[in-house]
Design an enzyme around this catalytic site. Structure first.
Site, PDB file in Angstrom:
ATOM      1  N   VAL A  93       0.838  -1.206   0.000  1.00 25.03           N
ATOM      2  CA  VAL A  93       0.000   0.000   0.000  1.00 25.03           C
ATOM      3  C   VAL A  93       0.875   1.258   0.000  1.00 25.03           C
ATOM      4  CG1 VAL A  93      -1.971  -1.158   1.064  1.00 25.03           C
ATOM      5  CG2 VAL A  93      -0.211  -0.150   2.552  1.00 25.03           C
ATOM      6  N   HIS A 109      -4.388  -4.477  -2.742  1.00 20.43           N
ATOM      7  CA  HIS A 109      -4.820  -4.351  -1.345  1.00 20.43           C
ATOM      8  C   HIS A 109      -5.024  -2.891  -0.945  1.00 20.43           C
ATOM      9  CE1 HIS A 109      -3.039  -8.548  -0.228  1.00 20.43           C
ATOM     10  NE2 HIS A 109      -4.156  -8.639  -0.928  1.00 20.43           N
ATOM     11  N   CYS A 139     -20.356  12.975  -1.336  1.00 18.06           N
ATOM     12  CA  CYS A 139     -21.736  12.764  -0.843  1.00 18.06           C
ATOM     13  C   CYS A 139     -21.965  13.435   0.508  1.00 18.06           C
ATOM     14  CB  CYS A 139     -22.036  11.262  -0.734  1.00 18.06           C
ATOM     15  SG  CYS A 139     -21.236  10.447   0.654  1.00 18.06           S
ATOM     16  N   GLY A 175       9.320 -10.765  -2.979  1.00 19.51           N
ATOM     17  CA  GLY A 175       9.186 -10.191  -1.636  1.00 19.51           C
ATOM     18  C   GLY A 175       7.855 -10.420  -0.974  1.00 19.51           C
ATOM     19  N   THR A 176       7.298 -11.627  -1.123  1.00 21.51           N
ATOM     20  CA  THR A 176       6.040 -11.911  -0.431  1.00 21.51           C
ATOM     21  C   THR A 176       6.114 -13.300   0.196  1.00 21.51           C
ATOM     22  OG1 THR A 176       3.614 -12.073  -0.634  1.00 21.51           O
ATOM     23  CG2 THR A 176       4.912 -12.714  -2.562  1.00 21.51           C
ATOM     24  N   LEU A 202      13.713 -13.245   0.042  1.00 19.23           N
ATOM     25  CA  LEU A 202      14.839 -13.380   0.976  1.00 19.23           C
ATOM     26  C   LEU A 202      14.936 -14.799   1.522  1.00 19.23           C
ATOM     27  CD1 LEU A 202      17.028 -11.609   2.273  1.00 19.23           C
ATOM     28  CD2 LEU A 202      15.494 -11.246   4.214  1.00 19.23           C
TER      29      LEU A 202
HETATM   30  C1  BV8 Z   1     -10.616 -12.223   0.606  1.00 14.63           C
HETATM   31  C2  BV8 Z   1      -3.979  -4.576   3.993  1.00 14.63           C
HETATM   32  C3  BV8 Z   1     -12.768 -12.952   0.056  1.00 14.63           C
HETATM   33  C4  BV8 Z   1      -3.042  -3.507   3.590  1.00 14.63           C
HETATM   34  C5  BV8 Z   1      -3.801  -6.958   3.841  1.00 14.63           C
HETATM   35  C6  BV8 Z   1      -8.445 -18.667   0.542  1.00 14.63           C
HETATM   36  C7  BV8 Z   1      -8.962 -17.939  -0.532  1.00 14.63           C
HETATM   37  C8  BV8 Z   1      -9.395 -16.627  -0.363  1.00 14.63           C
HETATM   38  C9  BV8 Z   1      -9.284 -16.001   0.887  1.00 14.63           C
HETATM   39  C10 BV8 Z   1      -8.757 -16.713   1.957  1.00 14.63           C
HETATM   40  C11 BV8 Z   1      -8.340 -18.027   1.786  1.00 14.63           C
HETATM   41  N1  BV8 Z   1      -7.892 -18.468   2.983  1.00 14.63           N
HETATM   42  C12 BV8 Z   1      -7.977 -17.454   3.888  1.00 14.63           C
HETATM   43  C13 BV8 Z   1      -8.525 -16.389   3.307  1.00 14.63           C
HETATM   44  C14 BV8 Z   1      -8.811 -15.118   3.970  1.00 14.63           C
HETATM   45  C15 BV8 Z   1      -7.650 -14.139   3.949  1.00 14.63           C
HETATM   46  C16 BV8 Z   1      -6.316 -14.785   4.064  1.00 14.63           C
HETATM   47  O1  BV8 Z   1      -5.633 -15.016   3.070  1.00 14.63           O
HETATM   48  N2  BV8 Z   1      -5.912 -15.027   5.294  1.00 14.63           N
HETATM   49  C17 BV8 Z   1      -4.597 -15.592   5.527  1.00 14.63           C
HETATM   50  C18 BV8 Z   1      -3.976 -14.919   6.754  1.00 14.63           C
HETATM   51  C19 BV8 Z   1      -4.742 -17.075   5.695  1.00 14.63           C
HETATM   52  N3  BV8 Z   1      -7.712 -13.351   2.734  1.00 14.63           N
HETATM   53  C20 BV8 Z   1      -8.532 -12.279   2.703  1.00 14.63           C
HETATM   54  O2  BV8 Z   1      -9.271 -11.980   3.622  1.00 14.63           O
HETATM   55  C21 BV8 Z   1      -8.536 -11.438   1.445  1.00 14.63           C
HETATM   56  N4  BV8 Z   1      -9.884 -11.228   1.047  1.00 14.63           N
HETATM   57  O3  BV8 Z   1     -10.197 -13.322   0.457  1.00 14.63           O
HETATM   58  O4  BV8 Z   1     -11.899 -11.872   0.366  1.00 14.63           O
HETATM   59  C22 BV8 Z   1     -14.054 -12.388  -0.335  1.00 14.63           C
HETATM   60  C23 BV8 Z   1     -14.822 -13.136  -1.199  1.00 14.63           C
HETATM   61  C24 BV8 Z   1     -16.065 -12.645  -1.575  1.00 14.63           C
HETATM   62  C25 BV8 Z   1     -16.504 -11.416  -1.095  1.00 14.63           C
HETATM   63  C26 BV8 Z   1     -15.707 -10.663  -0.238  1.00 14.63           C
HETATM   64  C27 BV8 Z   1     -14.478 -11.157   0.153  1.00 14.63           C
HETATM   65  C28 BV8 Z   1      -7.981 -10.046   1.689  1.00 14.63           C
HETATM   66  C29 BV8 Z   1      -6.495 -10.086   1.863  1.00 14.63           C
HETATM   67  C30 BV8 Z   1      -5.952  -8.651   1.997  1.00 14.63           C
HETATM   68  C31 BV8 Z   1      -5.802  -8.323   3.457  1.00 14.63           C
HETATM   69  N5  BV8 Z   1      -5.080  -7.054   3.614  1.00 14.63           N
HETATM   70  N6  BV8 Z   1      -3.240  -5.800   4.111  1.00 14.63           N
HETATM   71  C32 BV8 Z   1      -1.998  -3.309   4.610  1.00 14.63           C
HETATM   72  O5  BV8 Z   1      -2.331  -3.158   5.800  1.00 14.63           O
HETATM   73  O6  BV8 Z   1      -0.817  -3.280   4.201  1.00 14.63           O
HETATM   74  S1  BV8 Z   1      -2.830  -8.330   3.795  1.00 14.63           S
HETATM   75  C33 BV8 Z   1      -1.213  -7.963   4.136  1.00 14.63           C
HETATM   76  O7  BV8 Z   1      -0.472  -9.175   3.934  1.00 14.63           O
HETATM   77  C34 BV8 Z   1      -0.587  -6.967   3.196  1.00 14.63           C
HETATM   78  O8  BV8 Z   1      -1.421  -6.541   2.150  1.00 14.63           O
HETATM   79  C35 BV8 Z   1       0.565  -7.730   2.607  1.00 14.63           C
HETATM   80  O9  BV8 Z   1       0.860  -7.330   1.343  1.00 14.63           O
HETATM   81  C36 BV8 Z   1       0.012  -9.085   2.633  1.00 14.63           C
HETATM   82  C37 BV8 Z   1       0.971 -10.180   2.378  1.00 14.63           C
HETATM   83  O10 BV8 Z   1       2.125  -9.984   3.175  1.00 14.63           O
HETATM   84  P1  BV8 Z   1       3.535  -9.851   2.422  1.00 14.63           P
HETATM   85  O11 BV8 Z   1       3.472  -8.674   1.514  1.00 14.63           O
HETATM   86  O12 BV8 Z   1       3.881 -11.156   1.837  1.00 14.63           O
HETATM   87  O13 BV8 Z   1       4.481  -9.485   3.624  1.00 14.63           O
HETATM   88  P2  BV8 Z   1       5.100 -10.520   4.679  1.00 14.63           P
HETATM   89  O14 BV8 Z   1       5.685  -9.718   5.786  1.00 14.63           O
HETATM   90  O15 BV8 Z   1       4.097 -11.583   4.982  1.00 14.63           O
HETATM   91  O16 BV8 Z   1       6.282 -11.226   3.880  1.00 14.63           O
HETATM   92  C38 BV8 Z   1       7.367 -10.463   3.434  1.00 14.63           C
HETATM   93  C39 BV8 Z   1       8.231 -11.394   2.606  1.00 14.63           C
HETATM   94  O17 BV8 Z   1       9.323 -10.643   2.079  1.00 14.63           O
HETATM   95  C40 BV8 Z   1       8.838 -12.533   3.417  1.00 14.63           C
HETATM   96  O18 BV8 Z   1       8.717 -13.734   2.678  1.00 14.63           O
HETATM   97  C41 BV8 Z   1      10.316 -12.142   3.550  1.00 14.63           C
HETATM   98  O19 BV8 Z   1      11.163 -13.263   3.528  1.00 14.63           O
HETATM   99  C42 BV8 Z   1      10.520 -11.318   2.321  1.00 14.63           C
HETATM  100  N7  BV8 Z   1      11.561 -10.297   2.463  1.00 14.63           N
HETATM  101  C43 BV8 Z   1      11.857  -9.557   3.568  1.00 14.63           C
HETATM  102  N8  BV8 Z   1      12.873  -8.720   3.279  1.00 14.63           N
HETATM  103  C44 BV8 Z   1      13.201  -8.921   1.970  1.00 14.63           C
HETATM  104  C45 BV8 Z   1      12.367  -9.914   1.457  1.00 14.63           C
HETATM  105  N9  BV8 Z   1      12.449 -10.354   0.189  1.00 14.63           N
HETATM  106  C46 BV8 Z   1      13.391  -9.778  -0.594  1.00 14.63           C
HETATM  107  N10 BV8 Z   1      14.237  -8.806  -0.160  1.00 14.63           N
HETATM  108  C47 BV8 Z   1      14.177  -8.364   1.098  1.00 14.63           C
HETATM  109  N11 BV8 Z   1      15.028  -7.407   1.511  1.00 14.63           N
END
Ligand code: BV8
Length: 233
Positions: A93, A109, A139, A175-176, A202
């Site tokens: 974001v 997102h 609105c 990076g995810t 990473l």
């Molecule tokens: C939805 C808001 C349905 C913004 C976020 C199966 C199918 C569908 C949905 C689900 C499902 N199972 C579960 C669900 C529900 C849920 C979900 O996935 N839950 C998880 C926890 C199990 N999903 C949802 O609710 C989604 N919506 O499915 O809606 C629907 C259907 C019909 C009608 C209505 C609705 C919504 C998901 C969005 C939620 N919002 N954030 C914000 O606050 O920023 S999610 C949040 O996590 C962020 O958006 C972020 O982008 C996202 C993922 O995290 P990452 O970006 O991967 O970050 P993370 O820290 O996890 O990892 C970083 C990585 O980088 C690591 O691997 C690390 O090693 C690496 N790294 C670190 N440093 C470096 C590096 N890599 C390279 N270089 C470096 N230097």
């Protein structure tokens, strides 16, 4: 079927980590400091709007203190010189891809520098703090909220993303952690449509086993190197 050179690139918090923005799931990451349920669900917004607005105000303010890193800049260079289609889908974001020069980009997102009216769906650019119940300029309802996709809400532009995955020759995830759906499922969707798949991260993500190739290291090194290979090919 894949086009000859259509690319879909997915990024997550890891691409912005070296710019100084916190990721979510590292030990001292955002979700270690705040429970997801308290700051990133519609229920949280209804229960404690001041907390949720403060959480996003803090992260919006952080944007002024960070710059794009070589990974953001390399993706913009690829987009500028790539002969085929390139769609950049970010879960982030922050505005570092835009500031790094990317144009064909979508925030699935949401975005910190945007506000959304919960009453009429009007979106407007927003900088600085967004207090709860700010009035919508369209609105008039006191219903402006962060333009963020919370857990349980539908990510933005899913049809456009799926159409791009169906045409992709190559899907690259950068990076995810592969922890959040539906983004975490894009690799399998791309593969089902015949795309090759590459992960630059990473550490191995939860979906690493699904990728044809996985390169481990910091994005600021892996992404420029990969872009160099792509533009030399
Ligand atoms: C939805 C808001 C349905 C913004 C976020 C199966 C199918 C569908 C949905 C689900 C499902 N199972 C579960 C669900 C529900 C849920 C979900 O996935 N839950 C998880 C926890 C199990 N999903 C949802 O609710 C989604 N919506 O499915 O809606 C629907 C259907 C019909 C009608 C209505 C609705 C919504 C998901 C969005 C939620 N919002 N954030 C914000 O606050 O920023 S999610 C949040 O996590 C962020 O958006 C972020 O982008 C996202 C993922 O995290 P990452 O970006 O991967 O970050 P993370 O820290 O996890 O990892 C970083 C990585 O980088 C690591 O691997 C690390 O090693 C690496 N790294 C670190 N440093 C470096 C590096 N890599 C390279 N270089 C470096 N230097």
């Amino acid at each position: 079927m894949p086009d000859s050179n259509a690319l879909v690139i997915l990024t997550g918090a890891g691409i912005s980590a070296e710019s100084g923005l916190e990721t979510f799931r590292s030990e001292d990451g955002l979700w270690a400091q705040h429970r997801i349920e308290d700051v990133c669900t519609p229920q949280a917004l209804a229960r404690d709007p001041a907390l949720v607005h403060r959480f996003y105000d803090m992260r919006r303010a952080a944007l002024d203190r960070v710059e794009p890193n070589p990974a953001h800049e390399a993706l913009a260079r690829l987009e500028a010189h790539w002969p085929g289609e390139l769609l950049l889908v970010t879960q982030n974001v922050d505005d570092l891809h835009e500031r790094g020069g990317s144009r064909n980009l979508l925030h699935m997102h949401g975005a910190l520098n945007s506000a959304l009216c919960a009453a009429c769906d009007h979106r407007l650019p927003w900088t600085g703090p967004l207090p709860p119940a700010a009035a919508c300029p369209t609105c008039g309802a006191p219903a402006l909220r962060p333009d963020i996709v919370f857990f349980g809400e539908m990510p933005y532009q899913m049809a456009r993303i799926e159409a791009a995955l169906a045409r992709a020759d190559l899907f690259v995830s950068i990076g995810t952690s592969g922890a959040v759906y539906p983004a975490a499922g894009f690799v399998r969707m791309a593969q089902a449509y015949g795309a090759r798949t590459l992960e630059l991260n990473l550490e191995p993500s939860e979906g690493s086993a699904w990728f044809d190739e996985s390169r481990l290291g910091p994005a600021s090194q892996l992404v420029p190197a990969w872009v160099g290979e792509m533009l030399a090919s």
